[in-house]
Motif scaffolding. Sequence first.
Motif, PDB file in Angstrom:
ATOM      1  N   VAL B 135       0.846  -1.206   0.000  1.00 41.04           N
ATOM      2  CA  VAL B 135       0.000   0.000   0.000  1.00 41.04           C
ATOM      3  C   VAL B 135       0.878   1.251   0.000  1.00 41.04           C
ATOM      4  O   VAL B 135       0.617   2.228  -0.725  1.00 41.04           O
ATOM      5  CB  VAL B 135      -0.961  -0.027   1.207  1.00 41.04           C
ATOM      6  CG1 VAL B 135      -1.680   1.318   1.342  1.00 41.04           C
ATOM      7  CG2 VAL B 135      -1.972  -1.159   1.065  1.00 41.04           C
ATOM      8  N   GLN B 136       1.941   1.194   0.779  1.00 39.80           N
ATOM      9  CA  GLN B 136       2.858   2.340   0.839  1.00 39.80           C
ATOM     10  C   GLN B 136       3.472   2.604  -0.538  1.00 39.80           C
ATOM     11  O   GLN B 136       3.595   3.757  -0.968  1.00 39.80           O
ATOM     12  CB  GLN B 136       3.965   2.067   1.873  1.00 39.80           C
ATOM     13  CG  GLN B 136       4.910   3.240   2.098  1.00 39.80           C
ATOM     14  CD  GLN B 136       4.182   4.437   2.714  1.00 39.80           C
ATOM     15  OE1 GLN B 136       3.509   4.298   3.734  1.00 39.80           O
ATOM     16  NE2 GLN B 136       4.277   5.601   2.081  1.00 39.80           N
ATOM     17  N   ALA B 137       3.822   1.519  -1.224  1.00 38.36           N
ATOM     18  CA  ALA B 137       4.418   1.675  -2.560  1.00 38.36           C
ATOM     19  C   ALA B 137       3.444   2.349  -3.517  1.00 38.36           C
ATOM     20  O   ALA B 137       3.820   3.230  -4.302  1.00 38.36           O
ATOM     21  CB  ALA B 137       4.839   0.308  -3.102  1.00 38.36           C
ATOM     22  N   ALA B 146      -0.558   7.136   2.578  1.00 39.26           N
ATOM     23  CA  ALA B 146      -1.024   5.742   2.566  1.00 39.26           C
ATOM     24  C   ALA B 146      -2.361   5.604   3.279  1.00 39.26           C
ATOM     25  O   ALA B 146      -3.168   4.741   2.947  1.00 39.26           O
ATOM     26  CB  ALA B 146       0.022   4.838   3.223  1.00 39.26           C
ATOM     27  N   SER B 147      -2.585   6.491   4.241  1.00 43.12           N
ATOM     28  CA  SER B 147      -3.832   6.394   5.010  1.00 43.12           C
ATOM     29  C   SER B 147      -5.069   6.665   4.141  1.00 43.12           C
ATOM     30  O   SER B 147      -6.180   6.333   4.523  1.00 43.12           O
ATOM     31  CB  SER B 147      -3.799   7.380   6.177  1.00 43.12           C
ATOM     32  OG  SER B 147      -3.620   8.700   5.683  1.00 43.12           O
ATOM     33  N   LYS B 159      -9.005   6.341  -2.522  1.00 47.96           N
ATOM     34  CA  LYS B 159     -10.424   6.706  -2.532  1.00 47.96           C
ATOM     35  C   LYS B 159     -10.674   8.124  -3.062  1.00 47.96           C
ATOM     36  O   LYS B 159     -11.528   8.305  -3.936  1.00 47.96           O
ATOM     37  CB  LYS B 159     -11.011   6.529  -1.138  1.00 47.96           C
ATOM     38  CG  LYS B 159     -11.302   5.066  -0.855  1.00 47.96           C
ATOM     39  CD  LYS B 159     -12.517   4.891   0.031  1.00 47.96           C
ATOM     40  CE  LYS B 159     -12.956   3.434   0.018  1.00 47.96           C
ATOM     41  NZ  LYS B 159     -13.542   3.023   1.289  1.00 47.96           N
ATOM     42  N   PRO B 160      -9.940   9.135  -2.550  1.00 54.25           N
ATOM     43  CA  PRO B 160     -10.257  10.499  -2.991  1.00 54.25           C
ATOM     44  C   PRO B 160     -10.174  10.685  -4.502  1.00 54.25           C
ATOM     45  O   PRO B 160     -10.975  11.412  -5.085  1.00 54.25           O
ATOM     46  CB  PRO B 160      -9.203  11.353  -2.267  1.00 54.25           C
ATOM     47  CG  PRO B 160      -8.823  10.543  -1.074  1.00 54.25           C
ATOM     48  CD  PRO B 160      -8.910   9.115  -1.500  1.00 54.25           C
ATOM     49  N   SER B 161      -9.201  10.026  -5.153  1.00 53.21           N
ATOM     50  CA  SER B 161      -9.045  10.253  -6.585  1.00 53.21           C
ATOM     51  C   SER B 161      -9.628   9.120  -7.430  1.00 53.21           C
ATOM     52  O   SER B 161      -9.713   9.230  -8.651  1.00 53.21           O
ATOM     53  CB  SER B 161      -7.559  10.394  -6.926  1.00 53.21           C
ATOM     54  OG  SER B 161      -6.900   9.154  -6.675  1.00 53.21           O
ATOM     55  N   GLY B 162      -9.964   8.020  -6.759  1.00 55.65           N
ATOM     56  CA  GLY B 162     -10.524   6.889  -7.491  1.00 55.65           C
ATOM     57  C   GLY B 162      -9.506   6.061  -8.245  1.00 55.65           C
ATOM     58  O   GLY B 162      -9.866   5.161  -8.993  1.00 55.65           O
ATOM     59  N   ARG B 163      -8.219   6.374  -8.063  1.00 57.10           N
ATOM     60  CA  ARG B 163      -7.208   5.606  -8.783  1.00 57.10           C
ATOM     61  C   ARG B 163      -7.058   4.205  -8.172  1.00 57.10           C
ATOM     62  O   ARG B 163      -7.216   4.038  -6.961  1.00 57.10           O
ATOM     63  CB  ARG B 163      -5.854   6.322  -8.739  1.00 57.10           C
ATOM     64  CG  ARG B 163      -5.743   7.467  -9.730  1.00 57.10           C
ATOM     65  CD  ARG B 163      -4.464   8.247  -9.553  1.00 57.10           C
ATOM     66  NE  ARG B 163      -4.469   8.969  -8.289  1.00 57.10           N
ATOM     67  CZ  ARG B 163      -3.533   9.860  -7.930  1.00 57.10           C
ATOM     68  NH1 ARG B 163      -2.510  10.104  -8.732  1.00 57.10           N
ATOM     69  NH2 ARG B 163      -3.608  10.490  -6.777  1.00 57.10           N
ATOM     70  N   THR B 164      -6.741   3.238  -9.013  1.00 56.46           N
ATOM     71  CA  THR B 164      -6.499   1.881  -8.507  1.00 56.46           C
ATOM     72  C   THR B 164      -5.225   1.310  -9.142  1.00 56.46           C
ATOM     73  O   THR B 164      -4.817   1.712 -10.229  1.00 56.46           O
ATOM     74  CB  THR B 164      -7.657   0.910  -8.847  1.00 56.46           C
ATOM     75  OG1 THR B 164      -7.743   0.785 -10.253  1.00 56.46           O
ATOM     76  CG2 THR B 164      -8.982   1.383  -8.275  1.00 56.46           C
ATOM     77  N   THR B 165      -4.646   0.376  -8.439  1.00 56.86           N
ATOM     78  CA  THR B 165      -3.539  -0.400  -8.992  1.00 56.86           C
ATOM     79  C   THR B 165      -3.584  -1.776  -8.341  1.00 56.86           C
ATOM     80  O   THR B 165      -4.438  -2.039  -7.487  1.00 56.86           O
ATOM     81  CB  THR B 165      -2.183   0.302  -8.756  1.00 56.86           C
ATOM     82  OG1 THR B 165      -1.159  -0.394  -9.491  1.00 56.86           O
ATOM     83  CG2 THR B 165      -1.797   0.308  -7.278  1.00 56.86           C
ATOM     84  N   THR B 166      -2.718  -2.642  -8.781  1.00 57.12           N
ATOM     85  CA  THR B 166      -2.746  -3.991  -8.208  1.00 57.12           C
ATOM     86  C   THR B 166      -1.394  -4.342  -7.606  1.00 57.12           C
ATOM     87  O   THR B 166      -0.373  -3.710  -7.899  1.00 57.12           O
ATOM     88  CB  THR B 166      -3.087  -5.054  -9.273  1.00 57.12           C
ATOM     89  OG1 THR B 166      -2.006  -5.112 -10.210  1.00 57.12           O
ATOM     90  CG2 THR B 166      -4.388  -4.739  -9.975  1.00 57.12           C
ATOM     91  N   TYR B 167      -1.427  -5.383  -6.775  1.00 53.60           N
ATOM     92  CA  TYR B 167      -0.202  -5.824  -6.102  1.00 53.60           C
ATOM     93  C   TYR B 167       0.911  -6.126  -7.101  1.00 53.60           C
ATOM     94  O   TYR B 167       2.079  -5.800  -6.879  1.00 53.60           O
ATOM     95  CB  TYR B 167      -0.492  -7.072  -5.256  1.00 53.60           C
ATOM     96  CG  TYR B 167      -1.095  -6.780  -3.897  1.00 53.60           C
ATOM     97  CD1 TYR B 167      -1.351  -5.471  -3.495  1.00 53.60           C
ATOM     98  CD2 TYR B 167      -1.394  -7.819  -3.014  1.00 53.60           C
ATOM     99  CE1 TYR B 167      -1.899  -5.208  -2.242  1.00 53.60           C
ATOM    100  CE2 TYR B 167      -1.931  -7.569  -1.758  1.00 53.60           C
ATOM    101  CZ  TYR B 167      -2.184  -6.267  -1.370  1.00 53.60           C
ATOM    102  OH  TYR B 167      -2.708  -6.020  -0.132  1.00 53.60           O
ATOM    103  N   GLY B 168       0.555  -6.747  -8.213  1.00 54.24           N
ATOM    104  CA  GLY B 168       1.567  -7.121  -9.191  1.00 54.24           C
ATOM    105  C   GLY B 168       2.305  -5.915  -9.751  1.00 54.24           C
ATOM    106  O   GLY B 168       3.486  -5.999 -10.089  1.00 54.24           O
ATOM    107  N   LYS B 176      11.353  -2.588  -2.068  1.00 53.17           N
ATOM    108  CA  LYS B 176      12.444  -1.679  -1.688  1.00 53.17           C
ATOM    109  C   LYS B 176      12.116  -0.875  -0.445  1.00 53.17           C
ATOM    110  O   LYS B 176      12.944  -0.114   0.051  1.00 53.17           O
ATOM    111  CB  LYS B 176      12.734  -0.728  -2.852  1.00 53.17           C
ATOM    112  CG  LYS B 176      13.312  -1.454  -4.059  1.00 53.17           C
ATOM    113  CD  LYS B 176      13.530  -0.512  -5.234  1.00 53.17           C
ATOM    114  CE  LYS B 176      14.030  -1.302  -6.437  1.00 53.17           C
ATOM    115  NZ  LYS B 176      13.475  -0.812  -7.688  1.00 53.17           N
ATOM    116  N   ILE B 177      10.905  -1.003   0.045  1.00 49.79           N
ATOM    117  CA  ILE B 177      10.497  -0.227   1.228  1.00 49.79           C
ATOM    118  C   ILE B 177      10.972  -0.924   2.499  1.00 49.79           C
ATOM    119  O   ILE B 177      10.910  -2.155   2.608  1.00 49.79           O
ATOM    120  CB  ILE B 177       8.959  -0.067   1.231  1.00 49.79           C
ATOM    121  CG1 ILE B 177       8.551   0.884   0.103  1.00 49.79           C
ATOM    122  CG2 ILE B 177       8.448   0.435   2.576  1.00 49.79           C
ATOM    123  CD1 ILE B 177       7.056   0.990  -0.102  1.00 49.79           C
ATOM    124  N   THR B 178      11.479  -0.132   3.411  1.00 48.47           N
ATOM    125  CA  THR B 178      11.890  -0.704   4.696  1.00 48.47           C
ATOM    126  C   THR B 178      10.659  -1.232   5.419  1.00 48.47           C
ATOM    127  O   THR B 178       9.677  -0.501   5.580  1.00 48.47           O
ATOM    128  CB  THR B 178      12.571   0.368   5.562  1.00 48.47           C
ATOM    129  OG1 THR B 178      13.661   0.899   4.816  1.00 48.47           O
ATOM    130  CG2 THR B 178      13.078  -0.226   6.867  1.00 48.47           C
TER     131      THR B 178
END
Lengths: 148, 724
Positions: B135-137, B146-147, B159-168, B176-178
């Motif tokens: 989610v952070q990515a 992220a919240s 939610k605010p912008s309606g954008r979506t993406t997937t885990y893949g 790369k995130i700690t």
Amino acid sequence: MRLTVNGKSHEVNVDPATPLLWAIREHVGLTGTKYGCGVKVCGACTVHLDGKPVRSCVIPSSAAVGRQVTTIEGLAAGGALHKVQKAWVDNEVPQCGYCQSGMIMAVAALLKDKPKPTDADIDATITNICRCGTFQQVREAIHAAAKA
Amino acid sequence: MTMLKMDRRSFVIGSATVGAGLALGLKIPFGPDVVRAEDGSPEVNAWVVIRPDDTVVIRVARSEMGQGTITGLAQMVAEELECDWSKVTTEYPTPGQSVKRKRVWGDFSTGGSRGIRTSHEYVRKGGATARVMLVQAAADQWKVPASECTVANSVITHKPSGRTTTYGKVAEAAAKITPPANVALKDPKEWKLIGKSVKRLDTLPKVTGAQVYGADLKLPGMLTAAIKDCPVFGGKVQSFEAAKVSGMPGVKHVLKVGESAVTVVADTWWQAKVALDALPIVWDEGPNAKVSSADIAKMLEAGLTADQAFVGNSNGDVKAGLASAAKKIEATYAYPFQNHAPMEPMNATAKYTPDKCEVWVPTQNGEAAFAATTAASGLPADKCEVYKINLGGGFGRRGAFHDYVTQAVLIAKQIPGTPVKLLWSREEDMMHGKYHPVMQAKLTGGLDASGNLTALQFRLSGQSIIAAVFPQNLQNGRDFLTFQGLHPSGDFGFGYTVPNLMIDHAMRNTHVPPGFWRGVNINQNAIFLECFMDELALAAGQDPLAFRRKLMANHPKHLAVLNAVADRVGWGKPAPQGVHRGLAQMMSFGSYVAACAEVSVTGGDKIKVQRIVAAIDTGYTVNPAQVERQMAGSFVYGLSALFMEECTVKNGRIEQTNFPAYDSMRIAQMPKVEAIVMPSGGFWGGVGEPTICVAAPAVLNAYAAATGKRVRTFPLKNHGITLV
């Protein structure tokens, strides 16, 4: 000698006395048929010989020459699961799965002989050992396959 | 759909700095490198690999042997990961990688019904941590907090912008995130996947013959080996005449294995077996060559009245309690050696060179197999690797013991560069088990004038598994595991309150190697305790359920499962004509279990078990349908043992060398099993083993109710009693 397994002819260089199980596993190279006891008790090695269920661990390979051998790999026709395999998936029968090839082959033969087996038919015919203890699901799946 | 890969390349770490990679909880000083699976897909963390097509590969350290653990553990990771379950697959990390990565996957041991109950927290954290990183990515890409993002079924939404993406799509960046340090786990009330009977992940290849078990493994250039170990435990090879068989078809090598075994290595296993059977071997049978079952029984019998014994549970003053009892009841029970007899005999495949030792093995404990590999090869850990192959049953035989791995490596060492598959015959498997320990028990109960149990003296005499296998775990000589189900508290807590209690164990070890056999010591302890409870109730003139209930007021969870089965069968109301009932309860591997058996008896000795109603409280239940299957399956294993199974000793060796001398239940003998899965929440109990112990005493109590006969030594075949 030549063995016909799942409709395909195989030239195998095997001592005629070698049990059919080991010819199938080690010469033809199909390992779905399992070794469990080697003394025709457990049924893990069940295959069809000319359509009849046999325990391949005690049948000499020479006895299968000129006959049709069907193994678990040959049960599904044209890529579609056999109705017994389908019922096995739907009822989630296998646990470890090791005995299930033999169990499925025994059941497929039973259903060919008796399309609507009673519980008594099942009890009299299916004598395979399953140490995980899948029998409750096996029975349900046999009846489900009979209805399919 | 499950990919339990057996190929040695199935798990290759792409980074040279794996130790400092994304292992959870480790500090990463210079920013993490991405750790990659073999196909190049990034690891989000050690538990989760996500492919560009959104496939989620969940790593499972425990072994699947039919009990459903890969499905259950994947459900737990996926619950927190919020991924699309239909795109989940699993794979085993290797023990060698575990060593390199400082045991990032925790314990590999798959025994003691521990698969889920001892790893539930860290596997869920693995899923939750990966979710937060993913989610952070996405949030970083969108440059939003992220919240403001939510996630479901592998789809991240802003939610605010309606954008979506997937885990893949974000997995690469997420890797790369700690990792965040402390990620909160869901409240059980929010679970969507845990507690659901989703389908197992591993069914299909088991019905087509495609699944590769250890015995089925093929490697290029591989030879196969058959083996005979000295039939007497503790004996050795004196001599063998290799020349007599070395010219037989396919035979490549005739070799000594360690001090006690001989192998024939051939092109095919059948050739190896035929040659081995023809090989003249002289054994030095050693000091145990004359031992018989009668000798062992006598030794145990002496322990029943010995002065010295280890105390497992005690309160009050049992001597005084018995002395003041209005009525005293005494009974002696005995439980035999039993073999696991998994359908797939022991096997392992090994390839050795001075630079590398590799082993492919069906094992319940990859790490223990790895330890056996390093020890037998003499190579350091970084030159060894173990690849776990599917198991054709385990039941405890393939967990703590890797004698077959040791043998395979010792053979491979003598043929460097050639992979060798060692497969035991059924006969070898029967004669070289790690047997269910032999145990006797003497129970003395004191009843007051109202028929209340005021004193119970319970002496165990027999073999300690721990003394033989993990002696370092003895507590001043005491084997606490002997008292499973009889402990004062904990995962094997005693379910009765008796004012004056003494449960102790006179340890009497034998030369027959003991092992952990599905349920372990709970099997005999449940028979001893729960049959004796019925004996006491009978002596008190009380109903067995009412008699137990009086002793269980302080044990509400034990009582709840017992009440559940009693309610379901209608205990107290008349059973169908000719049907008799028996009860048993126990706490076992962290779960509370109870059973009511309904039997009919013909001719006094033919028992038909019509139905078993059984209840289990596992605290939390991950997959109820699989729990039900484990319950029914455990009864097959437990009732086979009760009726048919005994390994007897003559001239130092086991007498039963195959089925059906050592028999197992068939479908005709299978009772109808009605499972009550009743998780009460708040704890994590086991599943694979707990219920096995209640079937036998419930059936024995029902048989006693039907016939008035109390059988106290096993198996029942020794009394001419059969299961029909």
